[in-house]
Design an enzyme around this catalytic site. Structure first.
Site, PDB file in Angstrom:
ATOM      1  N   ASP A  17       0.849  -1.200   0.000  1.00 27.79           N
ATOM      2  CA  ASP A  17       0.000   0.000   0.000  1.00 27.79           C
ATOM      3  C   ASP A  17       0.881   1.246   0.000  1.00 27.79           C
ATOM      4  O   ASP A  17       0.711   2.145  -0.824  1.00 27.79           O
ATOM      5  CB  ASP A  17      -0.901   0.013   1.243  1.00 27.79           C
ATOM      6  CG  ASP A  17      -1.686  -1.276   1.386  1.00 27.79           C
ATOM      7  OD1 ASP A  17      -2.565  -1.512   0.566  1.00 27.79           O
ATOM      8  OD2 ASP A  17      -1.375  -2.048   2.316  1.00 27.79           O
ATOM      9  N   GLN A 237      13.570   1.160  -1.532  1.00 22.99           N
ATOM     10  CA  GLN A 237      12.808   0.775  -2.719  1.00 22.99           C
ATOM     11  C   GLN A 237      13.639   0.896  -4.011  1.00 22.99           C
ATOM     12  O   GLN A 237      13.584   0.013  -4.870  1.00 22.99           O
ATOM     13  CB  GLN A 237      11.552   1.660  -2.805  1.00 22.99           C
ATOM     14  CG  GLN A 237      10.422   1.041  -3.564  1.00 22.99           C
ATOM     15  CD  GLN A 237       9.182   1.919  -3.572  1.00 22.99           C
ATOM     16  OE1 GLN A 237       9.258   3.149  -3.635  1.00 22.99           O
ATOM     17  NE2 GLN A 237       8.028   1.308  -3.511  1.00 22.99           N
ATOM     18  N   GLU A 255       1.958  -6.607  -5.327  1.00 23.63           N
ATOM     19  CA  GLU A 255       1.687  -5.721  -6.466  1.00 23.63           C
ATOM     20  C   GLU A 255       2.935  -4.993  -6.961  1.00 23.63           C
ATOM     21  O   GLU A 255       3.316  -5.093  -8.121  1.00 23.63           O
ATOM     22  CB  GLU A 255       0.600  -4.708  -6.074  1.00 23.63           C
ATOM     23  CG  GLU A 255       0.261  -3.752  -7.184  1.00 23.63           C
ATOM     24  CD  GLU A 255      -1.113  -3.133  -7.069  1.00 23.63           C
ATOM     25  OE1 GLU A 255      -2.014  -3.746  -6.473  1.00 23.63           O
ATOM     26  OE2 GLU A 255      -1.290  -2.017  -7.599  1.00 23.63           O
ATOM     27  N   SER A 257       6.335  -5.162  -6.180  1.00 22.54           N
ATOM     28  CA  SER A 257       7.517  -5.945  -6.579  1.00 22.54           C
ATOM     29  C   SER A 257       7.199  -6.759  -7.841  1.00 22.54           C
ATOM     30  O   SER A 257       8.073  -6.994  -8.681  1.00 22.54           O
ATOM     31  CB  SER A 257       7.979  -6.855  -5.446  1.00 22.54           C
ATOM     32  OG  SER A 257       6.971  -7.756  -5.061  1.00 22.54           O
TER      33      SER A 257
HETATM   34  O1  TRH Z   1       4.251  -5.959   0.647  1.00 22.96           O
HETATM   35  P1  TRH Z   1       3.375  -6.590  -0.337  1.00 22.96           P
HETATM   36  O2  TRH Z   1       2.924  -7.934  -0.006  1.00 22.96           O
HETATM   37  O3  TRH Z   1       2.142  -5.663  -0.569  1.00 22.96           O
HETATM   38  C1  TRH Z   1       0.837  -6.161  -0.720  1.00 22.96           C
HETATM   39  C2  TRH Z   1       0.270  -5.998  -2.056  1.00 22.96           C
HETATM   40  O4  TRH Z   1       0.299  -4.657  -2.454  1.00 22.96           O
HETATM   41  C3  TRH Z   1      -1.118  -6.534  -2.075  1.00 22.96           C
HETATM   42  O5  TRH Z   1      -1.697  -6.363  -3.344  1.00 22.96           O
HETATM   43  C4  TRH Z   1      -1.920  -5.801  -1.036  1.00 22.96           C
HETATM   44  O6  TRH Z   1      -3.174  -6.359  -0.954  1.00 22.96           O
HETATM   45  C5  TRH Z   1      -1.234  -5.927   0.267  1.00 22.96           C
HETATM   46  O7  TRH Z   1       0.082  -5.430   0.174  1.00 22.96           O
HETATM   47  C6  TRH Z   1      -1.950  -5.145   1.313  1.00 22.96           C
HETATM   48  O8  TRH Z   1       4.144  -6.693  -1.742  1.00 22.96           O
HETATM   49  P2  TRH Z   1       4.486  -5.554  -2.804  1.00 22.96           P
HETATM   50  O9  TRH Z   1       3.266  -4.962  -3.380  1.00 22.96           O
HETATM   51  O10 TRH Z   1       5.432  -6.160  -3.728  1.00 22.96           O
HETATM   52  O11 TRH Z   1       5.234  -4.428  -1.978  1.00 22.96           O
HETATM   53  C7  TRH Z   1       6.507  -4.618  -1.465  1.00 22.96           C
HETATM   54  C8  TRH Z   1       7.273  -3.319  -1.532  1.00 22.96           C
HETATM   55  O12 TRH Z   1       8.472  -3.434  -0.766  1.00 22.96           O
HETATM   56  C9  TRH Z   1       7.707  -2.936  -2.940  1.00 22.96           C
HETATM   57  O13 TRH Z   1       7.551  -1.540  -3.107  1.00 22.96           O
HETATM   58  C10 TRH Z   1       9.185  -3.292  -2.973  1.00 22.96           C
HETATM   59  C11 TRH Z   1       9.576  -3.002  -1.558  1.00 22.96           C
HETATM   60  N1  TRH Z   1      10.791  -3.649  -1.043  1.00 22.96           N
HETATM   61  C12 TRH Z   1      11.876  -2.846  -0.728  1.00 22.96           C
HETATM   62  O14 TRH Z   1      11.826  -1.633  -0.942  1.00 22.96           O
HETATM   63  N2  TRH Z   1      12.983  -3.418  -0.193  1.00 22.96           N
HETATM   64  C13 TRH Z   1      13.097  -4.745   0.038  1.00 22.96           C
HETATM   65  O15 TRH Z   1      14.134  -5.214   0.527  1.00 22.96           O
HETATM   66  C14 TRH Z   1      11.980  -5.573  -0.310  1.00 22.96           C
HETATM   67  C15 TRH Z   1      12.063  -7.052  -0.111  1.00 22.96           C
HETATM   68  C16 TRH Z   1      10.844  -4.987  -0.843  1.00 22.96           C
END
Ligand code: TRH
Length: 359
Positions: A17, A237, A255, A257
């Site tokens: 989010d 990020q 979403e 990643s």
């Molecule tokens: O964290 P998520 O599981 O987020 C989820 C989804 O958005 C899902 O659709 C929603 O319903 C739920 O949240 C509430 O996975 P996502 O979307 O990939 O987000 C992870 C974020 O973390 C992404 O912006 C990449 C970032 N990230 C880093 O910045 N550094 C890191 O070391 C890692 C592993 C991730």
């Protein structure tokens, strides 16, 4: 005059989010010149994603975005020209009343979750009049096809350099709880090539630790047979994009990643946000139907088997050899796929155009 915008984000769980809202807010500020105010109820994930953000402050500015803590006692605020409600997070009642009291009501957008399902095109851009107030909310859906809002993508983004295949397979691993993970790790440990796996901090690292049966703290490196494991710290990020570009194969989730893995051009495997009754499998299949459409049939089959097994349907150890064999083909496919999905234009630009037509 710059367009002013209030973007509301409620952190439900995880990082997505905040991750999606942060990318969108900075792009609207930096690329579209909008004056952005991000209201977020929990700054901790944001501070992890963007070092420099102070999770204790109720107000600060970073990368051209004014960040405000969204607390239950919402102050009287004059709404911006555009109001974005991320993922149906429900705006403060007083703020909605202030929107209705404006001489010209703001353009009200509900930013939806990403899905490759066909119905998205029918719903994208649809207006929904407020039951009692003179306000209209528009549903804005990210997506992979021309009838949707497109995907988040910086206009300055350049394609990462191609990776020449080395003697080892470099993998990055970011996932939810995943019952297939232990069997996959075992299959990798028994591989004929070296698999070097960078494990993301959080659930991925904790599950690897469980499989190892010994501590696997951030920074640790361990070997089991052909499998080399490295526990990554949580990286900002922008650095996470580099983790993806540096790997031969990426496991991603949720979403943001998931989208970044596609811009990284490497083969990838997606774990959809798990839903009751395996409802998320429909999302996986809908995406595969698009992503794998132009692959030769045997490759498509290997990809589908592996992805489904990773999402709880099928045996991962049996699916791994076929998927590993498909990797060279998927590496070539990455650029073609990214070209196809960038044709819809970036989400921030599409959103800006959509709003401009209604302002
Ligand atoms: O964290 P998520 O599981 O987020 C989820 C989804 O958005 C899902 O659709 C929603 O319903 C739920 O949240 C509430 O996975 P996502 O979307 O990939 O987000 C992870 C974020 O973390 C992404 O912006 C990449 C970032 N990230 C880093 O910045 N550094 C890191 O070391 C890692 C592993 C991730």
């Amino acid at each position: 005059m710059a367009i002013s915008c209030d973007l509301f984000c409620r952190v439900v769980d995880n990082l997505g989010d905040a991750g999606v809202c942060w990318r969108l807010a900075t792009q609207l500020a930096c690329e579209e010149g909008w004056s952005m105010r991000l209201w977020i109820d929990d700054l901790a994930p944001l501070a992890a994603l963007r070092p420099g953000i102070d999770a204790t402050l109720s107000m600060q500015t970073m990368d051209g975005v004014e960040i405000k803590r969204w607390s239950p006692s919402f102050p009287d605020t004059v709404p911006g020209d555009v109001v974005i409600e991320a993922f149906a997070c429900e705006l403060p009642t007083g703020f909605v009343a202030a929107m209705a009291a404006e001489a010209k009501a703001p353009v009200w957008i509900n930013l939806e979750y990403l899905s490759a399902e066909a119905w998205v095109e029918q719903c994208h851009g649809r207006p929904s009049p407020h039951a009692t107030l003179p306000l209209t909310k528009y549903f804005f859906f990210p997506g992979f096809t021309a009838g949707t809002g497109g995907l988040i993508r910086e206009s300055s983004m350049t394609a990462p350099a191609t990776r020449s295949p080395g003697r080892e397979l470099l993998v990055s691993l970011f996932c939810y709880e995943n019952t297939s993970l232990p069997d996959l790790l075992t299959a990798w440990a028994e591989e004929s090539i070296v698999i070097s796996c960078r494990v993301a901090d959080g659930l991925a690292r904790l599950q690897v630790e469980r499989w190892l049966g010994r501590p696997f703290p951030v920074g640790a490196r361990l070997q089991r047979g052909s499998l080399e494991l490295r526990a990554l710290p949580f990286v900002p990020q922008t650095d996470y994009d580099c983790v993806l570009a540096d790997a031969d194969l990426n496991f991603v989730r949720g979403e943001d990643s998931f989208v970044r893995a596609q811009w990284a051009l490497r083969p990838f495997v997606w774990q959809a946000y798990p839903q009751a009754g395996q409802a998320h499998l429909a999302k996986v299949d809908a995406f595969l139907a698009r992503y794998a459409q132009r692959l030769p049939e045997d490759t498509r089959h290997d990809v589908e088997n592996f992805w489904r097994a990773w999402n709880g349907k099928g045996d991962i150890a049996t699916a791994w050899p076929g998927f590993r064999g498909a990797l060279p083909r998927l590496t070539l496919h990455g650029s073609l796929w990214a070209a196809e999905i960038s044709a819809t234009g970036g989400l921030a630009r599409n959103l800006a155009l959509f709003c401009r037509e209604r302002l």
